[in-house]
Write a protein that holds these residues in place. Structure first.
Motif, PDB file in Angstrom:
ATOM      1  N   MET A 139       0.856  -0.924   0.197  1.00  0.00           N
ATOM      2  CA  MET A 139      -0.497  -0.112  -0.535  1.00  0.00           C
ATOM      3  C   MET A 139       0.846   1.240  -0.067  1.00  0.00           C
ATOM      4  SD  MET A 139      -3.443  -0.449   2.617  1.00  0.00           S
ATOM      5  CE  MET A 139      -2.508  -0.615   3.924  1.00  0.00           C
ATOM      6  N   LYS A 140       0.287   2.055  -0.664  1.00  0.00           N
ATOM      7  CA  LYS A 140       1.220   3.263  -0.764  1.00  0.00           C
ATOM      8  C   LYS A 140       1.325   3.646   0.220  1.00  0.00           C
ATOM      9  CE  LYS A 140       1.418   7.990  -3.140  1.00  0.00           C
ATOM     10  NZ  LYS A 140       0.385   8.844  -4.291  1.00  0.00           N
ATOM     11  N   SER A 141       2.568   4.801   0.906  1.00  0.00           N
ATOM     12  CA  SER A 141       2.559   5.361   2.325  1.00  0.00           C
ATOM     13  C   SER A 141       1.350   6.331   2.614  1.00  0.00           C
ATOM     14  CB  SER A 141       4.250   5.762   2.028  1.00  0.00           C
ATOM     15  OG  SER A 141       4.740   6.274   3.588  1.00  0.00           O
ATOM     16  N   GLY A 142       0.953   6.087   4.424  1.00  0.00           N
ATOM     17  CA  GLY A 142       0.168   6.862   4.948  1.00  0.00           C
ATOM     18  C   GLY A 142      -1.333   6.302   4.361  1.00  0.00           C
ATOM     19  N   MET A 143      -1.501   5.445   3.181  1.00  0.00           N
ATOM     20  CA  MET A 143      -2.780   4.709   3.487  1.00  0.00           C
ATOM     21  C   MET A 143      -3.370   4.337   3.824  1.00  0.00           C
ATOM     22  SD  MET A 143      -3.281   2.463  -0.633  1.00  0.00           S
ATOM     23  CE  MET A 143      -4.943   2.244  -1.136  1.00  0.00           C
ATOM     24  N   THR A 144      -4.114   3.989   4.146  1.00  0.00           N
ATOM     25  CA  THR A 144      -5.120   3.394   5.226  1.00  0.00           C
ATOM     26  C   THR A 144      -5.950   2.197   4.746  1.00  0.00           C
ATOM     27  OG1 THR A 144      -6.620   5.053   5.767  1.00  0.00           O
ATOM     28  CG2 THR A 144      -4.770   5.011   7.065  1.00  0.00           C
ATOM     29  N   MET A 145      -5.826   1.089   5.386  1.00  0.00           N
ATOM     30  CA  MET A 145      -7.069   0.035   5.516  1.00  0.00           C
ATOM     31  C   MET A 145      -7.313  -0.551   6.625  1.00  0.00           C
ATOM     32  SD  MET A 145      -5.874  -4.333   4.873  1.00  0.00           S
ATOM     33  CE  MET A 145      -5.518  -3.484   3.032  1.00  0.00           C
ATOM     34  N   ASP A 146      -9.267  -0.467   6.779  1.00  0.00           N
ATOM     35  CA  ASP A 146      -9.846  -0.928   7.983  1.00  0.00           C
ATOM     36  C   ASP A 146     -10.856  -1.640   7.940  1.00  0.00           C
ATOM     37  OD1 ASP A 146      -9.892  -0.601  10.269  1.00  0.00           O
ATOM     38  OD2 ASP A 146     -10.949   1.419  10.996  1.00  0.00           O
ATOM     39  N   GLU A 147     -11.944  -2.076   8.955  1.00  0.00           N
ATOM     40  CA  GLU A 147     -12.219  -3.316   8.295  1.00  0.00           C
ATOM     41  C   GLU A 147     -12.344  -4.472   7.734  1.00  0.00           C
ATOM     42  OE1 GLU A 147     -16.101  -3.349  10.669  1.00  0.00           O
ATOM     43  OE2 GLU A 147     -13.800  -1.952  12.563  1.00  0.00           O
ATOM     44  N   PHE A 148     -11.092  -5.380   7.384  1.00  0.00           N
ATOM     45  CA  PHE A 148     -10.389  -6.306   6.554  1.00  0.00           C
ATOM     46  C   PHE A 148     -11.349  -7.956   7.329  1.00  0.00           C
ATOM     47  CE2 PHE A 148      -8.746  -9.868   5.081  1.00  0.00           C
ATOM     48  CZ  PHE A 148      -8.713 -10.130   3.975  1.00  0.00           C
ATOM     49  N   GLY A 149     -12.940  -7.842   6.123  1.00  0.00           N
ATOM     50  CA  GLY A 149     -13.131  -9.542   6.140  1.00  0.00           C
ATOM     51  C   GLY A 149     -13.307 -10.467   5.428  1.00  0.00           C
TER      52      GLY A 149
END
Length: 313
Positions: free
Chosen positions: A208-218
């Motif tokens: 992932m690009k620097s600073g890009m965020t991931m959440d709620e992975f299911g």
């Protein structure tokens, strides 16, 4: 009879909320440590705790509630989120994930997730490149590519992706922010037996690009319903940016099966379970809400009067 009816409704609502929690993998990326609990209802053996590896970090991401997984744009060989699960999928499944803090101002390919294989039954998701600028592709050997155009734009915004494989219909449907974007027929039943499944990258490729965020992975072990798709998409986006969501501002307390507001009245409210699905809603004219229908030992979120805060019961 009336009380029994209301009890039935409450139990049905709780059952629906619980059913929307993924069965295989589910990460909210909360906390500040590198060890992250797998909140899935039936996690595979050995996957109860995932681990942030290398220079990936956790931090406030404005994607959902509190923390998320933050990308570094580095090689996936040592910088990734370790699910401790060897990819193994057969029959129907659903993948859900939210992203934020990514401005599509480059043509570089960033891998968002995938297994550790570079061949064989490799399974990966990436942006840019083959699916076009800002597009996202889910690809795997033996599977027809699933392309979602225009996922990321030049302006950073909350993005919700849901990909549903229905083995009975033999197709994959991809949803962007709750809207069906593409349906891809699969000519043969999909079966994946890969290596270590990573988040934030794929194999040894750029993550992932620097600073890009991931959440709620299911990751679900079934094809979820239209109602569940709408609920997964709406959670978080329904919480406005000016709401108070930090524990330090909590103004509620639990006492004798009731949620008590220290001052004033609740008015219109909604209560969500820890996975973010609405369980109870109402309009309370007092400072007390009966929460005896909630399952004890859980963490919940109440939204009222433009405030969202957590409580334990």
């Amino acid at each position: 009879m009336k009380n029994n009816f209301y009890l039935f409704i409450l139990m049905a609502l709780f059952s629906l909320a619980k059913s929307q929690t993924p069965e295989i993998l589910y990460y909210k990326f909360e906390g500040t440590a590198t060890n992250i609990p797998n909140l899935a209802t039936n996690p595979p053996t050995g996957t109860q705790i995932g681990e942030v590896m290398g220079n990936l970090t956790l931090g406030s991401n404005t994607t959902c509630l509190e923390n998320g997984l933050i990308g570094s744009g580095s090689s996936g060989s040592s910088n990734y989120f370790n699910t401790k699960w060897n990819l193994s999928l057969s029959g129907s499944w659903t993948l859900h994930v939210k992203f934020n803090n990514y401005q599509n101002n480059t043509t570089l390919v960033y891998y968002l997730l995938g297994d550790a294989l570079t061949g064989g039954n490799s399974f990966r998701m990436f942006t840019n490149g083959a699916p076009g600028a800002g597009g996202v592709r889910l690809s795997a050997d033996g599977m027809s590519n699933v392309d979602i155009p225009g996922v990321f734009s030049a302006t950073s915004s909350l993005v919700d992706i849901i990909i549903v494989y229905d083995s009975s219909l033999q197709n994959i449907k991809a949803y962007l922010n709750g809207v069906l974007k593409t349906t891809v027929t699969q000519t043969t039943p999909l079966v994946f037996n890969g290596a270590l499944f990573k988040l934030g990258t794929y194999a040894s490729n750029t993550g992932m690009k620097s600073g890009m965020t991931m959440d709620e992975f299911g990751l679900f072990n079934r094809a979820i319903t239209d109602t569940e798709i709408a609920s997964l998409n709406n959670f978080c986006s329904a919480l406005s940016t000016d709401e108070v969501i930090k524990n330090t501002t909590t103004k509620v307390a639990v006492k004798d099966g009731s949620l008590i507001l220290g001052k004033g009245r609740f008015g219109k409210y909604s209560i969500y379970d820890y996975s973010g699905r609405e369980i109870i809603s109402g309009d309370e004219s007092s400072n007390s809400i009966n929460i005896k229908s909630l399952q004890k030992g859980g963490v919940y979120i109440i939204k009222y009067d433009n405030i969202s805060t957590r409580f334990k019961y």
